[in-house]
Write a protein that holds these residues in place. Sequence first.
Motif, mmCIF file in Angstrom:
data_model
loop_
_atom_site.group_PDB
_atom_site.id
_atom_site.type_symbol
_atom_site.label_atom_id
_atom_site.label_comp_id
_atom_site.label_asym_id
_atom_site.label_seq_id
_atom_site.Cartn_x
_atom_site.Cartn_y
_atom_site.Cartn_z
ATOM 1 N N ALA A 265 -18.833 25.092 36.277
ATOM 2 C CA ALA A 265 -20.229 24.878 36.692
ATOM 3 C C ALA A 265 -20.765 23.508 36.296
ATOM 4 O O ALA A 265 -21.880 23.147 36.690
ATOM 5 C CB ALA A 265 -21.112 25.972 36.091
ATOM 6 N N ARG A 266 -20.002 22.717 35.566
ATOM 7 C CA ARG A 266 -20.472 21.422 35.086
ATOM 8 C C ARG A 266 -20.432 20.323 36.132
ATOM 9 O O ARG A 266 -20.938 19.239 35.899
ATOM 10 C CB ARG A 266 -19.670 20.985 33.864
ATOM 11 N N GLY A 267 -19.819 20.557 37.252
ATOM 12 C CA GLY A 267 -19.788 19.538 38.296
ATOM 13 C C GLY A 267 -18.533 19.616 39.129
ATOM 14 O O GLY A 267 -17.611 20.378 38.825
ATOM 15 N N PRO A 268 -18.482 18.807 40.196
ATOM 16 C CA PRO A 268 -17.362 18.896 41.137
ATOM 17 C C PRO A 268 -16.002 18.574 40.521
ATOM 18 O O PRO A 268 -15.001 19.190 40.903
ATOM 19 C CB PRO A 268 -17.719 17.903 42.239
ATOM 20 N N ASN A 269 -15.932 17.622 39.607
ATOM 21 C CA ASN A 269 -14.636 17.305 38.990
ATOM 22 C C ASN A 269 -14.098 18.502 38.215
ATOM 23 O O ASN A 269 -12.920 18.838 38.305
ATOM 24 C CB ASN A 269 -14.749 16.105 38.049
ATOM 25 N N TYR A 270 -14.979 19.131 37.445
ATOM 26 C CA TYR A 270 -14.566 20.307 36.671
ATOM 27 C C TYR A 270 -14.249 21.474 37.592
ATOM 28 O O TYR A 270 -13.278 22.201 37.370
ATOM 29 C CB TYR A 270 -15.664 20.705 35.679
ATOM 30 N N ALA A 271 -15.055 21.676 38.607
ATOM 31 C CA ALA A 271 -14.809 22.767 39.559
ATOM 32 C C ALA A 271 -13.433 22.601 40.189
ATOM 33 O O ALA A 271 -12.681 23.575 40.323
ATOM 34 C CB ALA A 271 -15.899 22.794 40.621
ATOM 35 N N HIS A 272 -13.087 21.375 40.556
ATOM 36 C CA HIS A 272 -11.778 21.105 41.157
ATOM 37 C C HIS A 272 -10.662 21.329 40.140
ATOM 38 O O HIS A 272 -9.628 21.941 40.451
ATOM 39 C CB HIS A 272 -11.752 19.676 41.697
ATOM 40 N N ALA A 273 -10.862 20.862 38.914
ATOM 41 C CA ALA A 273 -9.834 20.988 37.879
ATOM 42 C C ALA A 273 -9.540 22.442 37.539
ATOM 43 O O ALA A 273 -8.396 22.802 37.273
ATOM 44 C CB ALA A 273 -10.264 20.239 36.624
ATOM 45 N N PHE A 274 -10.576 23.279 37.560
ATOM 46 C CA PHE A 274 -10.415 24.666 37.137
ATOM 47 C C PHE A 274 -10.431 25.665 38.285
ATOM 48 O O PHE A 274 -10.566 26.859 38.060
ATOM 49 C CB PHE A 274 -11.479 25.010 36.086
ATOM 50 N N GLU A 275 -10.266 25.178 39.516
ATOM 51 C CA GLU A 275 -10.274 26.081 40.659
ATOM 52 C C GLU A 275 -9.095 27.051 40.636
ATOM 53 O O GLU A 275 -9.155 28.115 41.238
ATOM 54 C CB GLU A 275 -10.293 25.300 41.976
ATOM 55 N N ALA A 276 -8.043 26.701 39.934
ATOM 56 C CA ALA A 276 -6.867 27.578 39.838
ATOM 57 C C ALA A 276 -7.115 28.762 38.908
ATOM 58 O O ALA A 276 -6.267 29.648 38.815
ATOM 59 C CB ALA A 276 -5.663 26.770 39.378
ATOM 60 N N GLY A 277 -8.244 28.764 38.227
ATOM 61 C CA GLY A 277 -8.656 29.885 37.379
ATOM 62 C C GLY A 277 -7.594 30.378 36.431
ATOM 63 O O GLY A 277 -7.206 29.668 35.511
ATOM 64 N N PRO A 278 -7.092 31.599 36.654
ATOM 65 C CA PRO A 278 -6.169 32.213 35.704
ATOM 66 C C PRO A 278 -4.841 31.482 35.519
ATOM 67 O O PRO A 278 -4.154 31.701 34.540
ATOM 68 C CB PRO A 278 -5.916 33.599 36.289
ATOM 69 N N SER A 279 -4.474 30.615 36.440
ATOM 70 C CA SER A 279 -3.202 29.908 36.256
ATOM 71 C C SER A 279 -3.320 28.757 35.267
ATOM 72 O O SER A 279 -2.306 28.263 34.778
ATOM 73 C CB SER A 279 -2.659 29.413 37.595
ATOM 74 N N ILE A 280 -4.534 28.340 34.948
ATOM 75 C CA ILE A 280 -4.726 27.305 33.931
ATOM 76 C C ILE A 280 -4.375 27.903 32.573
ATOM 77 O O ILE A 280 -4.809 28.995 32.230
ATOM 78 C CB ILE A 280 -6.194 26.809 33.912
ATOM 79 N N ARG A 281 -3.586 27.206 31.813
ATOM 80 C CA ARG A 281 -3.185 27.666 30.489
ATOM 81 C C ARG A 281 -4.093 27.041 29.438
ATOM 82 O O ARG A 281 -4.634 25.960 29.637
ATOM 83 C CB ARG A 281 -1.730 27.293 30.205
ATOM 84 N N ALA A 282 -4.226 27.732 28.315
ATOM 85 C CA ALA A 282 -5.081 27.237 27.243
ATOM 86 C C ALA A 282 -4.392 27.417 25.897
ATOM 87 O O ALA A 282 -3.566 28.313 25.719
ATOM 88 C CB ALA A 282 -6.418 27.973 27.242
#
Length: 83
Positions: free
Chosen positions: A38-55
């Motif tokens: 929700a912080r902006g388009p760059n973040y939305a694009h980076a995290f659009e993969a949702g659950p596949s992003i590892r942490a």
Amino acid sequence: MKLMYFAWVRERVGRADEEAELPAGVGTVAELIDWLRARGPNYAHAFEAGPSIRAAIDRRHVKADASLAGAREIAFFPPMTGG
């Protein structure tokens, strides 16, 4: 809290790391990802993969439901593949 981004997550966010003060209600990795989106388009694009992003919390791999309580550093990276 320090947030770190690796590989294409870093490229899409546009930075390698940042300090962030998380709002009330952000208590898990999944909630943090939602907040980042929700912080902006760059973040939305980076995290659009949702659950596949590892942490990783403080350099330990965690699942999306992991608590952020006491965390000093959260790192995000794309899924790893072998071969």
